[in-house]
Design a protein around this motif. Structure first.
Motif, PDB file in Angstrom:
ATOM      1  N   UNK A 136       8.611 -52.615  60.864  1.00 32.88           N
ATOM      2  CA  UNK A 136       8.579 -53.871  61.627  1.00 32.88           C
ATOM      3  C   UNK A 136       9.567 -53.799  62.791  1.00 32.88           C
ATOM      4  N   UNK A 137      10.713 -53.192  62.545  1.00 27.87           N
ATOM      5  CA  UNK A 137      11.725 -53.076  63.601  1.00 27.87           C
ATOM      6  C   UNK A 137      11.282 -52.158  64.740  1.00 27.87           C
ATOM      7  N   UNK A 138      10.578 -51.076  64.390  1.00 25.05           N
ATOM      8  CA  UNK A 138      10.156 -50.145  65.452  1.00 25.05           C
ATOM      9  C   UNK A 138       8.750 -50.455  65.989  1.00 25.05           C
ATOM     10  N   UNK A 139       8.097 -51.476  65.417  1.00 21.66           N
ATOM     11  CA  UNK A 139       6.798 -51.908  65.916  1.00 21.66           C
ATOM     12  C   UNK A 139       5.605 -51.137  65.367  1.00 21.66           C
ATOM     13  N   UNK A 140       5.833 -50.219  64.423  1.00 22.22           N
ATOM     14  CA  UNK A 140       4.710 -49.440  63.888  1.00 22.22           C
ATOM     15  C   UNK A 140       4.000 -50.152  62.733  1.00 22.22           C
ATOM     16  N   UNK A 141       4.591 -51.237  62.236  1.00 22.68           N
ATOM     17  CA  UNK A 141       4.032 -52.007  61.120  1.00 22.68           C
ATOM     18  C   UNK A 141       3.956 -53.465  61.565  1.00 22.68           C
ATOM     19  N   UNK A 142       2.914 -54.165  61.132  1.00 26.91           N
ATOM     20  CA  UNK A 142       2.757 -55.563  61.541  1.00 26.91           C
ATOM     21  C   UNK A 142       3.927 -56.406  61.032  1.00 26.91           C
ATOM     22  N   UNK A 143       4.257 -57.427  61.759  1.00 28.31           N
ATOM     23  CA  UNK A 143       5.450 -58.235  61.498  1.00 28.31           C
ATOM     24  C   UNK A 143       5.427 -58.933  60.142  1.00 28.31           C
ATOM     25  N   UNK A 144       4.249 -59.295  59.650  1.00 29.83           N
ATOM     26  CA  UNK A 144       4.190 -60.052  58.394  1.00 29.83           C
ATOM     27  C   UNK A 144       4.155 -59.175  57.137  1.00 29.83           C
ATOM     28  N   UNK A 145       4.159 -57.853  57.284  1.00 26.47           N
ATOM     29  CA  UNK A 145       4.170 -56.957  56.114  1.00 26.47           C
ATOM     30  C   UNK A 145       5.491 -57.148  55.374  1.00 26.47           C
ATOM     31  N   UNK A 146       5.407 -57.424  54.057  1.00 22.82           N
ATOM     32  CA  UNK A 146       6.616 -57.745  53.288  1.00 22.82           C
ATOM     33  C   UNK A 146       6.515 -57.165  51.884  1.00 22.82           C
ATOM     34  N   UNK A 147       7.243 -57.780  50.957  1.00 22.96           N
ATOM     35  CA  UNK A 147       7.320 -57.289  49.587  1.00 22.96           C
ATOM     36  C   UNK A 147       5.950 -57.145  48.943  1.00 22.96           C
ATOM     37  N   UNK A 148       5.083 -58.136  49.111  1.00 19.73           N
ATOM     38  CA  UNK A 148       3.755 -58.036  48.495  1.00 19.73           C
ATOM     39  C   UNK A 148       2.974 -56.853  49.067  1.00 19.73           C
ATOM     40  N   UNK A 149       3.209 -56.528  50.334  1.00 23.15           N
ATOM     41  CA  UNK A 149       2.561 -55.360  50.936  1.00 23.15           C
ATOM     42  C   UNK A 149       3.065 -54.080  50.288  1.00 23.15           C
ATOM     43  N   UNK A 150       4.353 -54.031  49.980  1.00 25.17           N
ATOM     44  CA  UNK A 150       4.924 -52.847  49.320  1.00 25.17           C
ATOM     45  C   UNK A 150       4.263 -52.632  47.959  1.00 25.17           C
ATOM     46  N   UNK A 151       4.072 -53.712  47.212  1.00 28.89           N
ATOM     47  CA  UNK A 151       3.412 -53.592  45.899  1.00 28.89           C
ATOM     48  C   UNK A 151       1.948 -53.188  46.069  1.00 28.89           C
ATOM     49  N   UNK A 152       1.290 -53.702  47.089  1.00 32.25           N
ATOM     50  CA  UNK A 152      -0.102 -53.305  47.334  1.00 32.25           C
ATOM     51  C   UNK A 152      -0.192 -51.818  47.656  1.00 32.25           C
ATOM     52  N   UNK A 153       0.764 -51.332  48.434  1.00 30.56           N
ATOM     53  CA  UNK A 153       0.793 -49.897  48.754  1.00 30.56           C
ATOM     54  C   UNK A 153       0.877 -49.086  47.473  1.00 30.56           C
ATOM     55  N   UNK A 154       1.781 -49.478  46.583  1.00 32.31           N
ATOM     56  CA  UNK A 154       1.941 -48.766  45.317  1.00 32.31           C
ATOM     57  C   UNK A 154       0.644 -48.792  44.510  1.00 32.31           C
ATOM     58  N   UNK A 155      -0.016 -49.939  44.458  1.00 32.99           N
ATOM     59  CA  UNK A 155      -1.273 -50.043  43.712  1.00 32.99           C
ATOM     60  C   UNK A 155      -2.383 -49.204  44.351  1.00 32.99           C
ATOM     61  N   UNK A 156      -2.407 -49.133  45.668  1.00 28.47           N
ATOM     62  CA  UNK A 156      -3.413 -48.304  46.346  1.00 28.47           C
ATOM     63  C   UNK A 156      -3.198 -46.833  46.019  1.00 28.47           C
ATOM     64  N   UNK A 157      -1.938 -46.388  46.039  1.00 24.29           N
ATOM     65  CA  UNK A 157      -1.642 -44.990  45.714  1.00 24.29           C
ATOM     66  C   UNK A 157      -2.110 -44.677  44.292  1.00 24.29           C
ATOM     67  N   UNK A 158      -1.727 -45.498  43.333  1.00 21.91           N
ATOM     68  CA  UNK A 158      -2.101 -45.258  41.934  1.00 21.91           C
ATOM     69  C   UNK A 158      -3.613 -45.336  41.754  1.00 21.91           C
ATOM     70  N   UNK A 159      -4.242 -46.341  42.361  1.00 21.95           N
ATOM     71  CA  UNK A 159      -5.695 -46.488  42.246  1.00 21.95           C
ATOM     72  C   UNK A 159      -6.450 -45.321  42.848  1.00 21.95           C
ATOM     73  N   UNK A 160      -5.964 -44.814  43.972  1.00 20.32           N
ATOM     74  CA  UNK A 160      -6.604 -43.669  44.620  1.00 20.32           C
ATOM     75  C   UNK A 160      -6.608 -42.457  43.694  1.00 20.32           C
TER      76      UNK A 160
END
Length: 198
Positions: free
Chosen positions: A141-165
């Motif tokens: 978010x600070x360097x502009x490569x990630x959307x501003x609203x990405x937060x804790x719930x996004x981090x958990x979604x990332x983890x679930x996507x990795x495991x699900x994949x």
């Protein structure tokens, strides 16, 4: 820790690799190692305590892999770091037996099910991994490569996507790696060009 304790845990880790959490049982160690039951149960009075010891070993292996696989690269974007970290977790899980998938979340805990010490340890492990992604999202978010609203719930979604994949294994490893990058770039809201550059 004594030598016998280490032997018991190593044997339990081997069993875990084959059968997952359900395969980690003190009485199995009695049969596999030929040691008296009272010796095993003195160290591990129940299955939960044995699984906590197994988790300790597995976590050491996991984070050693992550440390080697994800060195810090000065000037790298947050999104690029997220993609590299997710790839390192994917490789760790795919390079090990299916039992290792039991260390990361893949569903909700059943209603009314008592939480054990190992459940709490698994929760702490998942939270530690999600926190890594959360920090990288903040950097992104600070360097502009990630959307501003990405937060804790996004981090958990990332983890679930990795495991699900990894768990679904619907495509080849190469295709899973590519698909994971695309899904995570979309989830974090990064620009496709930033994802390709990662």
């Amino acid at each position: 820790m004594d030598v016998l304790w280490n032997r018991l845990v190593e044997a339990a880790v081997e069993r875990f690799a084959v059968d997952g959490r359900g395969g980690v049982m003190p009485h199995d160690l009695v049969k596999r190692l030929g040691v008296p039951a009272e010796t095993v149960f003195r160290h591990f009075p129940d299955r939960d305590r044995l699984f906590v010891a197994v988790l300790g070993q597995v976590q050491q292996e996991l984070f050693a892999h992550i440390e080697v696989s994800c060195p810090v690269i000065p000037g790298e974007s947050g999104l690029s770091m997220i993609l590299r970290l997710a790839e390192a977790y994917r490789r760790f899980l795919e390079e090990r037996p299916a039992g290792y998938l039991d260390i990361l979340p893949h569903g909700e805990k059943g209603a009314g099910q008592a939480e054990t010490q190992s459940d709490r340890e698994l929760g702490r492990l998942a939270a530690r991994i999600a926190k890594q992604f959360e920090v990288l999202l903040l950097l992104g978010r600070l360097d502009g490569s990630v959307r501003a609203e990405a937060a804790t719930d996004t981090a958990w979604r990332i983890l679930h996507v990795v495991v699900g994949t990894v768990r679904l294994a619907l495509t080849s490893q190469k295709a899973r790696a590519r698909n994971l990058r695309v899904m995570l770039a979309a989830l974090a809201g990064g620009h496709p060009a930033a994802a390709r550059a990662a």
